[in-house]
Design a protein around this motif. Structure first.
Motif, short mmCIF file in Angstrom:
data_model
loop_
_atom_site.label_atom_id
_atom_site.label_comp_id
_atom_site.label_asym_id
_atom_site.label_seq_id
_atom_site.Cartn_x
_atom_site.Cartn_y
_atom_site.Cartn_z
N ARG A 278 0.84 -1.20 0.00
CA ARG A 278 0.00 0.00 0.00
C ARG A 278 0.87 1.24 0.00
O ARG A 278 2.06 1.19 0.27
N ALA A 279 0.23 2.36 -0.32
CA ALA A 279 0.94 3.63 -0.33
C ALA A 279 1.14 4.13 1.09
O ALA A 279 0.59 3.59 2.05
N GLY A 280 1.96 5.15 1.24
CA GLY A 280 2.22 5.72 2.55
C GLY A 280 3.71 5.85 2.80
O GLY A 280 4.51 5.91 1.86
N THR A 281 4.07 5.85 4.07
CA THR A 281 5.48 6.00 4.43
C THR A 281 5.99 4.86 5.31
O THR A 281 7.18 4.81 5.63
N GLU A 282 5.12 3.92 5.67
CA GLU A 282 5.55 2.83 6.56
C GLU A 282 6.56 1.92 5.88
O GLU A 282 6.62 1.83 4.65
N ARG A 283 7.36 1.26 6.67
CA ARG A 283 8.37 0.33 6.17
C ARG A 283 7.84 -1.09 6.30
O ARG A 283 7.35 -1.50 7.35
N PHE A 284 7.96 -1.84 5.21
CA PHE A 284 7.38 -3.18 5.15
C PHE A 284 8.44 -4.28 5.26
O PHE A 284 9.59 -4.09 4.85
N PRO A 285 8.03 -5.45 5.77
CA PRO A 285 8.87 -6.63 5.57
C PRO A 285 8.86 -6.99 4.09
O PRO A 285 7.97 -6.55 3.35
N LEU A 286 9.83 -7.79 3.67
CA LEU A 286 10.01 -8.05 2.25
C LEU A 286 10.33 -9.52 2.01
O LEU A 286 11.07 -10.13 2.78
N VAL A 287 9.79 -10.06 0.92
CA VAL A 287 10.21 -11.38 0.43
C VAL A 287 10.85 -11.18 -0.94
O VAL A 287 10.22 -10.64 -1.85
N ILE A 288 12.11 -11.58 -1.06
CA ILE A 288 12.81 -11.58 -2.36
C ILE A 288 12.61 -12.94 -2.98
O ILE A 288 12.83 -13.97 -2.34
N LEU A 289 12.18 -12.96 -4.25
CA LEU A 289 11.81 -14.20 -4.92
C LEU A 289 12.76 -14.52 -6.07
O LEU A 289 13.04 -13.65 -6.91
N LEU A 290 13.26 -15.77 -6.10
CA LEU A 290 14.17 -16.24 -7.14
C LEU A 290 13.44 -17.27 -8.01
O LEU A 290 12.96 -18.28 -7.51
N THR B 43 7.16 -7.45 -1.99
CA THR B 43 7.82 -8.51 -2.76
C THR B 43 8.80 -7.89 -3.75
O THR B 43 8.60 -6.78 -4.24
N PHE B 44 9.86 -8.65 -4.04
CA PHE B 44 10.83 -8.23 -5.06
C PHE B 44 11.21 -9.46 -5.86
O PHE B 44 11.85 -10.37 -5.35
N VAL B 45 10.75 -9.51 -7.11
CA VAL B 45 11.04 -10.63 -8.00
C VAL B 45 12.25 -10.28 -8.85
O VAL B 45 12.22 -9.32 -9.61
N ILE B 46 13.31 -11.05 -8.73
CA ILE B 46 14.54 -10.81 -9.50
C ILE B 46 14.47 -11.56 -10.82
O ILE B 46 14.16 -12.75 -10.86
N THR C 285 22.38 -16.79 -6.37
CA THR C 285 22.75 -16.46 -5.00
C THR C 285 23.46 -15.11 -4.97
O THR C 285 23.18 -14.26 -4.10
N GLU C 286 24.36 -14.89 -5.91
CA GLU C 286 25.02 -13.58 -6.02
C GLU C 286 23.99 -12.48 -6.25
O GLU C 286 24.03 -11.43 -5.62
N ASP C 287 23.03 -12.74 -7.14
CA ASP C 287 21.98 -11.75 -7.41
C ASP C 287 21.18 -11.44 -6.14
O ASP C 287 20.83 -10.29 -5.87
N ALA C 288 20.87 -12.48 -5.36
CA ALA C 288 20.09 -12.29 -4.14
C ALA C 288 20.85 -11.43 -3.14
O ALA C 288 20.27 -10.54 -2.49
N TYR C 289 22.14 -11.68 -3.00
CA TYR C 289 22.95 -10.86 -2.08
C TYR C 289 22.97 -9.40 -2.52
O TYR C 289 22.87 -8.48 -1.70
N ARG C 290 23.14 -9.18 -3.82
CA ARG C 290 23.19 -7.81 -4.34
C ARG C 290 21.85 -7.10 -4.13
O ARG C 290 21.81 -5.92 -3.78
N ALA C 291 20.76 -7.82 -4.35
CA ALA C 291 19.43 -7.24 -4.14
C ALA C 291 19.20 -6.90 -2.67
O ALA C 291 18.65 -5.84 -2.34
N LEU C 292 19.62 -7.79 -1.78
CA LEU C 292 19.47 -7.54 -0.35
C LEU C 292 20.22 -6.27 0.07
O LEU C 292 19.67 -5.42 0.79
N GLY D 225 12.96 -19.19 -2.98
CA GLY D 225 13.30 -19.58 -4.34
C GLY D 225 12.60 -20.85 -4.76
O GLY D 225 12.12 -21.64 -3.93
N PHE D 226 12.57 -21.07 -6.07
CA PHE D 226 11.85 -22.17 -6.67
C PHE D 226 12.78 -22.95 -7.59
O PHE D 226 13.40 -22.38 -8.49
N SER D 227 12.90 -24.26 -7.38
CA SER D 227 13.72 -25.13 -8.20
C SER D 227 15.16 -24.63 -8.23
O SER D 227 15.82 -24.60 -7.20
N ARG D 228 15.69 -24.21 -9.39
CA ARG D 228 17.04 -23.64 -9.46
C ARG D 228 17.16 -22.47 -8.49
O ARG D 228 18.17 -22.33 -7.78
#
Length: 334
Positions: free
Chosen positions: A71-83, A107-110, A134-141, A159-162
């Motif tokens: 949602r919009a606003g200024t609050e800070r959210f928890p996040l799931v990064i998806l591979l 959510t953040f889909v790489i 894994t390198e991509d995930a670290y960089r995104a984090l 992550g899913f499969s690979r």
């Protein structure tokens, strides 16, 4: 770079489809007060050997991910990064995004393939090292930990499969010490759906203290479930917070509703009978032959099936939602 400039640059590289998608995201983001954002970031394309030996001087690459906020606003959210899996980004990821967003989780889909010129790796896994995501995930984090709308202490990797294999890899302390660089951010939890666990790395049972959950079907003909059972047992023996949940009769990509009619991939490289181990200087060896690993090894077979399993999908979704709620503690919209 502005989103327009970013798309122009990608267009020059021939990535028209991605730009059309990114432009659509941009328009929707503006219409919905920046609830969606396409974020480019720098990563590296490393071979597995380069990654395992701790190198951070591989081929630079600019990849992108899609950040969605509940949602919009200024609050800070928890996040799931998806591979994503070997087939790339698909509808199964969209379904998971909607689940998390409805909980008040960003959510953040790489996209690990497009900028590397890869459509999918199903039939040729050698196009990209197993540790690249894994390198991509670290960089995104490291990047998203600084985002004003993200709570860096509540970021989960899924992550899913690979991509599931990469999520498990990311929990290893050895890799974090070398490849997270100067970032102080760490993942709060790790979730892997039907990952490959038949790669053994040095010190791979020394993982983060944060919880790990692995989900797999007993009828998976793409990756070996026995390898994940054994790996989780090794981790438990070390006192790690890890659980392995298996679903009787479920196959690969059991949460993918697009595969209610099972899909056979006749040329997909399936590694059911393989076990690879890390040797000296980051070299991967076939455990059976003690020869350097190759996708031409006899243990690599052709053919795999993707099949939705409603019971497994429903139970896994419930388990992951409960896990996210307990671990990331999101706040629902008033």
């Amino acid at each position: 770079m502005t989103k327009t400039g970013w798309c122009s640059a990608w267009f020059r590289r021939g990535l028209l489809a991605f730009c059309i998608l990114a432009s659509a995201f941009s328009r929707e983001a503006e219409a919905q007060v920046a609830r969606m954002e396409v974020i480019p970031f720098e990563s590296l394309t490393l071979t597995d050997q380069e990654f395992l030996t701790g190198r951070e001087d591989g081929k630079p690459v600019t990849i992108a991910g899609e950040l969605r906020l509940p949602r919009a606003g200024t609050e800070r959210f928890p996040l799931v990064i998806l591979l994503h899996a070997s087939g790339g980004i698909g509808g199964y990821l969209t379904d998971w995004e909607q689940e998390f967003l409805s909980m008040g989780v960003a959510t953040f889909v790489i996209d690990s393939f497009t900028s590397r010129g890869i459509v999918n790796t199903n039939n040729d896994q050698s196009q990209l090292g197993r540790l690249a995501q894994t390198e991509d995930a670290y960089r995104a984090l490291a990047l998203l930990a600084k985002h004003p709308r993200i709570d860096s202490s509540r970021v989960m990797l899924m992550g899913f499969s690979r991509g599931g294999q990469s999520a498990l890899n990311a929990s290893m302390m050895r890799f974090q010490k070398v490849h997270l660089l100067s970032s102080e951010a760490r993942f709060a939890a790790y979730v892997a759906l039907y990952p490959s666990c038949n790669y053994s790395y040095s010190d791979d049972d020394d993982i983060s203290a944060q919880p790990v959950r692995v989900f797999q079907g007993t009828a998976d003909d793409y990756v070996p479930i026995e390898a994940c059972r054994a790996y989780v047992q090794r981790l438990k023996a070390r006192g790690k917070d890890v659980q392995f949940i298996e679903y009787q009769g479920a196959g690969h990509l059991f949460d993918g509703r697009a595969f209610k009619t099972p899909m056979t991939l006749p040329q997909a490289q399936a590694t059911l009978n393989c076990q690879w181990q890390e040797g000296e200087n980051g070299q991967l060896f076939n455990a059976a032959t003690r020869q350097p690993f190759s996708y031409n090894d006899p243990c690599v077979k052709r053919g795999a099936t993707l099949a939705y399993n409603e019971k497994a999908a429903t139970e896994a979704r419930k388990a992951v939602i409960e896990f996210v709620a307990a671990t990331l503690k999101p706040v629902h919209s008033p």
